[in-house]
Scaffold this motif. Sequence first.
Motif, PDB file in Angstrom:
ATOM      1  N   LEU A  90       1.003  -1.396  -0.047  1.00  0.00           N
ATOM      2  CA  LEU A  90      -0.258  -0.264   0.068  1.00  0.00           C
ATOM      3  C   LEU A  90       0.775   1.261   0.333  1.00  0.00           C
ATOM      4  O   LEU A  90       0.417   1.917  -0.475  1.00  0.00           O
ATOM      5  CB  LEU A  90      -1.005  -0.154   1.067  1.00  0.00           C
ATOM      6  N   VAL A  91       1.913   1.402  -0.060  1.00  0.00           N
ATOM      7  CA  VAL A  91       2.602   2.249   0.561  1.00  0.00           C
ATOM      8  C   VAL A  91       3.928   2.252  -0.311  1.00  0.00           C
ATOM      9  O   VAL A  91       5.294   1.356  -1.361  1.00  0.00           O
ATOM     10  CB  VAL A  91       3.679   2.520   2.043  1.00  0.00           C
ATOM     11  N   SER A  92       3.919   3.858  -1.570  1.00  0.00           N
ATOM     12  CA  SER A  92       4.620   3.973  -2.468  1.00  0.00           C
ATOM     13  C   SER A  92       6.857   3.521  -2.147  1.00  0.00           C
ATOM     14  O   SER A  92       6.513   4.262  -0.986  1.00  0.00           O
ATOM     15  CB  SER A  92       4.795   5.367  -2.843  1.00  0.00           C
ATOM     16  N   SER A  93       7.661   2.989  -3.196  1.00  0.00           N
ATOM     17  CA  SER A  93       8.537   2.562  -3.086  1.00  0.00           C
ATOM     18  C   SER A  93       9.479   4.342  -2.918  1.00  0.00           C
ATOM     19  O   SER A  93      10.453   4.538  -1.879  1.00  0.00           O
ATOM     20  CB  SER A  93       8.805   1.679  -3.470  1.00  0.00           C
ATOM     21  N   HIS A  94       9.056   5.164  -3.241  1.00  0.00           N
ATOM     22  CA  HIS A  94       9.123   6.021  -3.363  1.00  0.00           C
ATOM     23  C   HIS A  94       8.987   6.947  -1.932  1.00  0.00           C
ATOM     24  O   HIS A  94      10.273   7.595  -1.942  1.00  0.00           O
ATOM     25  CB  HIS A  94       8.586   6.884  -4.309  1.00  0.00           C
ATOM     26  N   MET A  95       8.599   6.773  -1.902  1.00  0.00           N
ATOM     27  CA  MET A  95       7.792   7.801  -0.191  1.00  0.00           C
ATOM     28  C   MET A  95       8.710   6.820   1.100  1.00  0.00           C
ATOM     29  O   MET A  95       9.453   7.305   1.566  1.00  0.00           O
ATOM     30  CB  MET A  95       6.243   7.037   0.321  1.00  0.00           C
ATOM     31  N   GLU A 150       2.921  10.107   7.331  1.00  0.00           N
ATOM     32  CA  GLU A 150       1.405   9.681   6.360  1.00  0.00           C
ATOM     33  C   GLU A 150       1.777   7.823   6.422  1.00  0.00           C
ATOM     34  O   GLU A 150       0.787   7.846   5.751  1.00  0.00           O
ATOM     35  CB  GLU A 150       2.494  10.636   4.567  1.00  0.00           C
ATOM     36  N   ILE A 151       3.436   7.357   5.802  1.00  0.00           N
ATOM     37  CA  ILE A 151       2.713   6.086   6.334  1.00  0.00           C
ATOM     38  C   ILE A 151       2.236   5.879   6.991  1.00  0.00           C
ATOM     39  O   ILE A 151       1.838   4.164   6.689  1.00  0.00           O
ATOM     40  CB  ILE A 151       4.903   5.733   5.734  1.00  0.00           C
ATOM     41  N   PHE A 152       2.776   5.663   8.513  1.00  0.00           N
ATOM     42  CA  PHE A 152       2.025   5.288   9.966  1.00  0.00           C
ATOM     43  C   PHE A 152       0.736   5.877   9.322  1.00  0.00           C
ATOM     44  O   PHE A 152      -0.063   4.643  10.135  1.00  0.00           O
ATOM     45  CB  PHE A 152       2.344   5.899  10.984  1.00  0.00           C
ATOM     46  N   GLN A 153       0.199   6.391   8.734  1.00  0.00           N
ATOM     47  CA  GLN A 153      -1.762   6.639   8.757  1.00  0.00           C
ATOM     48  C   GLN A 153      -2.208   5.250   7.235  1.00  0.00           C
ATOM     49  O   GLN A 153      -2.770   5.149   7.410  1.00  0.00           O
ATOM     50  CB  GLN A 153      -1.859   8.094   8.434  1.00  0.00           C
ATOM     51  N   ILE A 154      -1.667   5.579   6.776  1.00  0.00           N
ATOM     52  CA  ILE A 154      -1.883   4.122   5.380  1.00  0.00           C
ATOM     53  C   ILE A 154      -1.546   3.181   6.282  1.00  0.00           C
ATOM     54  O   ILE A 154      -2.997   2.194   6.628  1.00  0.00           O
ATOM     55  CB  ILE A 154      -0.596   4.270   4.601  1.00  0.00           C
ATOM     56  N   VAL A 155      -0.909   2.702   7.090  1.00  0.00           N
ATOM     57  CA  VAL A 155      -0.883   1.229   8.237  1.00  0.00           C
ATOM     58  C   VAL A 155      -2.280   1.392   8.701  1.00  0.00           C
ATOM     59  O   VAL A 155      -3.172   0.274   9.156  1.00  0.00           O
ATOM     60  CB  VAL A 155       0.300   1.396   8.999  1.00  0.00           C
ATOM     61  N   LYS A 156      -2.465   2.612   9.686  1.00  0.00           N
ATOM     62  CA  LYS A 156      -3.200   2.440  10.163  1.00  0.00           C
ATOM     63  C   LYS A 156      -4.687   2.545  10.263  1.00  0.00           C
ATOM     64  O   LYS A 156      -6.120   1.931  10.783  1.00  0.00           O
ATOM     65  CB  LYS A 156      -3.325   4.014  11.324  1.00  0.00           C
ATOM     66  N   GLU A 157      -4.743   3.295   9.326  1.00  0.00           N
ATOM     67  CA  GLU A 157      -6.325   2.855   7.685  1.00  0.00           C
ATOM     68  C   GLU A 157      -6.779   1.520   7.721  1.00  0.00           C
ATOM     69  O   GLU A 157      -8.059   1.238   6.960  1.00  0.00           O
ATOM     70  CB  GLU A 157      -6.364   3.687   6.736  1.00  0.00           C
ATOM     71  N   ASN A 158      -5.617   1.215   7.356  1.00  0.00           N
ATOM     72  CA  ASN A 158      -5.557  -0.605   6.607  1.00  0.00           C
ATOM     73  C   ASN A 158      -5.619  -1.644   7.435  1.00  0.00           C
ATOM     74  O   ASN A 158      -5.245  -2.431   6.499  1.00  0.00           O
ATOM     75  CB  ASN A 158      -4.783  -0.198   4.999  1.00  0.00           C
ATOM     76  N   CYS A 159      -5.536  -1.606   7.782  1.00  0.00           N
ATOM     77  CA  CYS A 159      -4.396  -2.599   8.955  1.00  0.00           C
ATOM     78  C   CYS A 159      -5.315  -3.016  10.225  1.00  0.00           C
ATOM     79  O   CYS A 159      -5.825  -2.240  10.919  1.00  0.00           O
ATOM     80  CB  CYS A 159      -2.918  -2.381   9.944  1.00  0.00           C
ATOM     81  N   SER A 160      -6.255  -4.628   9.699  1.00  0.00           N
ATOM     82  CA  SER A 160      -6.888  -5.661  11.283  1.00  0.00           C
ATOM     83  C   SER A 160      -5.696  -5.252  12.681  1.00  0.00           C
ATOM     84  O   SER A 160      -6.547  -5.749  13.257  1.00  0.00           O
ATOM     85  CB  SER A 160      -8.068  -5.806   9.810  1.00  0.00           C
ATOM     86  N   THR A 161      -4.565  -6.243  11.869  1.00  0.00           N
ATOM     87  CA  THR A 161      -4.485  -6.909  13.655  1.00  0.00           C
ATOM     88  C   THR A 161      -3.702  -5.577  13.984  1.00  0.00           C
ATOM     89  O   THR A 161      -2.951  -4.372  14.017  1.00  0.00           O
ATOM     90  CB  THR A 161      -3.094  -7.544  12.746  1.00  0.00           C
ATOM     91  N   ASP A 162      -2.815  -5.813  15.030  1.00  0.00           N
ATOM     92  CA  ASP A 162      -2.092  -4.942  16.367  1.00  0.00           C
ATOM     93  C   ASP A 162      -1.114  -4.562  15.820  1.00  0.00           C
ATOM     94  O   ASP A 162       0.090  -5.305  15.111  1.00  0.00           O
ATOM     95  CB  ASP A 162      -1.936  -5.226  17.392  1.00  0.00           C
TER      96      ASP A 162
END
Length: 181
Positions: A90-95, A150-162
């Motif tokens: 979900l996270v761009s390698s460029h980011m 920005e990276i952590f927001q993507i994780v937070k929005e899409n991750c169902s695990t801890d």
Amino acid sequence: MPTKSNNTGGRGGKRPGAGRKKKAVTEKAANGNPGGRPLQVLDIPDMEGVEMPKPHDFLSADQRDGNPLQAKEIYEETWNWLKEVGCAHLVSSHMIERYAMCSARWIQCEEITNKLGFLSKHPTTQKPIPSPFVNIGINYMNQANRLWNEIFQIVKENCSTDFSGPNPQDDLMERLLRSRE
């Protein structure tokens, strides 16, 4: 003369990152999905993920002092963490590269400040002035923090695990302290 009625003040619209952050999928599910929209839940415990994209060579290029830049290591740690939480795709390698580069440059500025001190000589008056590496380091640190958010927001929005365990952002200070040895 008519005045503008929108809240942008005529300056180009909403600022990036402004406003309320999205809630995590786990938080929405725990609250009974109050919005009623379908939740996209990524629960990928035993699925093989994608291979890490090869980091560009400039992330480990030799610096002027002969030491390699640490950005490649930060890139790999970040990508491995994203893979572990199931969000690497979900996270761009460029980011990730930009985050790694800013973090490595911040560490580099801190190392230079530690070697040279907080003061410098003015080129013409020879009087003491604040070291430019302090402000440069602060700028890189701020950029790295914005990119990490920005990276952590993507994780937070899409991750169902801890995902509350150790993460690469926590390891930056440790890396800085290890580089002093």
